[in-house]
Motif scaffolding. Sequence first.
Motif, PDB file in Angstrom:
ATOM      1  N   VAL A  73       0.860  -1.180   0.000  1.00 27.92           N
ATOM      2  CA  VAL A  73       0.000   0.000   0.000  1.00 27.92           C
ATOM      3  C   VAL A  73       0.894   1.228   0.000  1.00 27.92           C
ATOM      4  CG1 VAL A  73      -1.897  -1.160   1.192  1.00 27.92           C
ATOM      5  CG2 VAL A  73      -0.183   0.083   2.535  1.00 27.92           C
ATOM      6  N   ARG A  74       0.314   2.375  -0.299  1.00 26.75           N
ATOM      7  CA  ARG A  74       1.106   3.607  -0.307  1.00 26.75           C
ATOM      8  C   ARG A  74       1.446   3.957   1.138  1.00 26.75           C
ATOM      9  NH1 ARG A  74       2.017   7.340  -4.216  1.00 26.75           N
ATOM     10  NH2 ARG A  74       0.602   6.174  -5.575  1.00 26.75           N
ATOM     11  N   SER A  75       2.679   3.711   1.523  1.00 24.24           N
ATOM     12  CA  SER A  75       3.072   3.819   2.922  1.00 24.24           C
ATOM     13  C   SER A  75       4.535   4.229   3.019  1.00 24.24           C
ATOM     14  CB  SER A  75       2.892   2.463   3.628  1.00 24.24           C
ATOM     15  OG  SER A  75       3.772   1.502   3.057  1.00 24.24           O
ATOM     16  N   GLU A  76       4.921   4.618   4.218  1.00 26.04           N
ATOM     17  CA  GLU A  76       6.320   4.948   4.478  1.00 26.04           C
ATOM     18  C   GLU A  76       7.202   3.735   4.231  1.00 26.04           C
ATOM     19  OE1 GLU A  76      10.092   5.508   6.357  1.00 26.04           O
ATOM     20  OE2 GLU A  76       8.592   4.059   7.044  1.00 26.04           O
ATOM     21  N   LEU A  77       6.701   2.553   4.555  1.00 26.70           N
ATOM     22  CA  LEU A  77       7.480   1.335   4.333  1.00 26.70           C
ATOM     23  C   LEU A  77       7.769   1.129   2.849  1.00 26.70           C
ATOM     24  CD1 LEU A  77       7.302  -2.055   6.039  1.00 26.70           C
ATOM     25  CD2 LEU A  77       7.027  -2.006   3.555  1.00 26.70           C
ATOM     26  N   GLU A  78       6.757   1.290   1.999  1.00 23.58           N
ATOM     27  CA  GLU A  78       6.976   1.110   0.568  1.00 23.58           C
ATOM     28  C   GLU A  78       7.906   2.188   0.004  1.00 23.58           C
ATOM     29  OE1 GLU A  78       6.593  -0.952  -1.765  1.00 23.58           O
ATOM     30  OE2 GLU A  78       5.028  -2.369  -1.217  1.00 23.58           O
ATOM     31  N   LEU A  79       7.794   3.389   0.518  1.00 18.33           N
ATOM     32  CA  LEU A  79       8.654   4.455   0.026  1.00 18.33           C
ATOM     33  C   LEU A  79      10.114   4.202   0.387  1.00 18.33           C
ATOM     34  CD1 LEU A  79       6.432   7.571   0.832  1.00 18.33           C
ATOM     35  CD2 LEU A  79       6.860   6.571  -1.425  1.00 18.33           C
ATOM     36  N   ASN A  80      10.361   3.514   1.513  1.00 21.18           N
ATOM     37  CA  ASN A  80      11.719   3.281   2.009  1.00 21.18           C
ATOM     38  C   ASN A  80      11.957   1.797   2.256  1.00 21.18           C
ATOM     39  OD1 ASN A  80      12.673   6.199   2.457  1.00 21.18           O
ATOM     40  ND2 ASN A  80      10.699   6.153   3.539  1.00 21.18           N
TER      41      ASN A  80
END
Length: 273
Positions: free
Chosen positions: A257-264
């Motif tokens: 999902v669009r999340s801080e985890l996916e971004l980093n």
Amino acid sequence: MTQQIEIDRPARGYWRATFHNPPINLVDLDTIAELRELVGRLETDPGVNVVVFVSRDTDFFLAHYDVLADKARTAAMTPGPTGMHPWLDVLVRLSRAPAVSIAAVRGRARGAGSEFALACDMRFASAEKAILGQFEVGIGAVPGGNPMARLAQLMGRGRALEAVLAADDFPGRLAERYGYVNRALPDGELDVFVDGLARRIAGFDKAAITEAKRLVDAASLPANAAFPPALERFFESVARPETKARTRGLLDHGLQVRSELELNLGRHVAAGG
């Protein structure tokens, strides 16, 4: 099925393919089916010289493969014309197609997204917004599209091992320095540069493009036989309990999902979620 790849024709001989598969451009079975159709058109349409792949989502070019996709259904997909699994079939046929493929990477291209970009003939990245990486080892899996073979030829053995085994993110400038991409350009210049390059190639003689590309392919591409063993190891590795546990931990913290985890993601796979 909602169409994930929109194709337009900015000029004669020039196609632009735009990815759009919300929420984060995961690669799934439908993506593979649409790419399979697109590659077939590139192989047979005498009017196309070059195709540029872009994303409508500025945070995600192609995030990675959908880890929640049915693994049995994925493994059982009908082989493509090469006799390989459709994902491998798409990658090797794209690399060898009689048209030039260019990935204009803005946002994340990890896992299968990175494998797709590597299968393109050229890769250009946003210096500020592109992130490429093969995170699979970080969750206990073997990359299935054998980016190892492509990265080793682009970067050399040591850097390829760093990219695959560290499972970390490569921002645009570092990707350029390592040879992951042709160039990293300021984000505001990326589209203009790639469009200009594509229009230049589109205006040339297709026979000359095709023959010159074929000779470069013969000297530089991994043999098709290099790819199936990697996908076999991928399916074996994702079935291990340790890999399932790591994946569940990441899913609990925002994977897919669009999340801080996916971004980093490169940082989070090392932290375990």
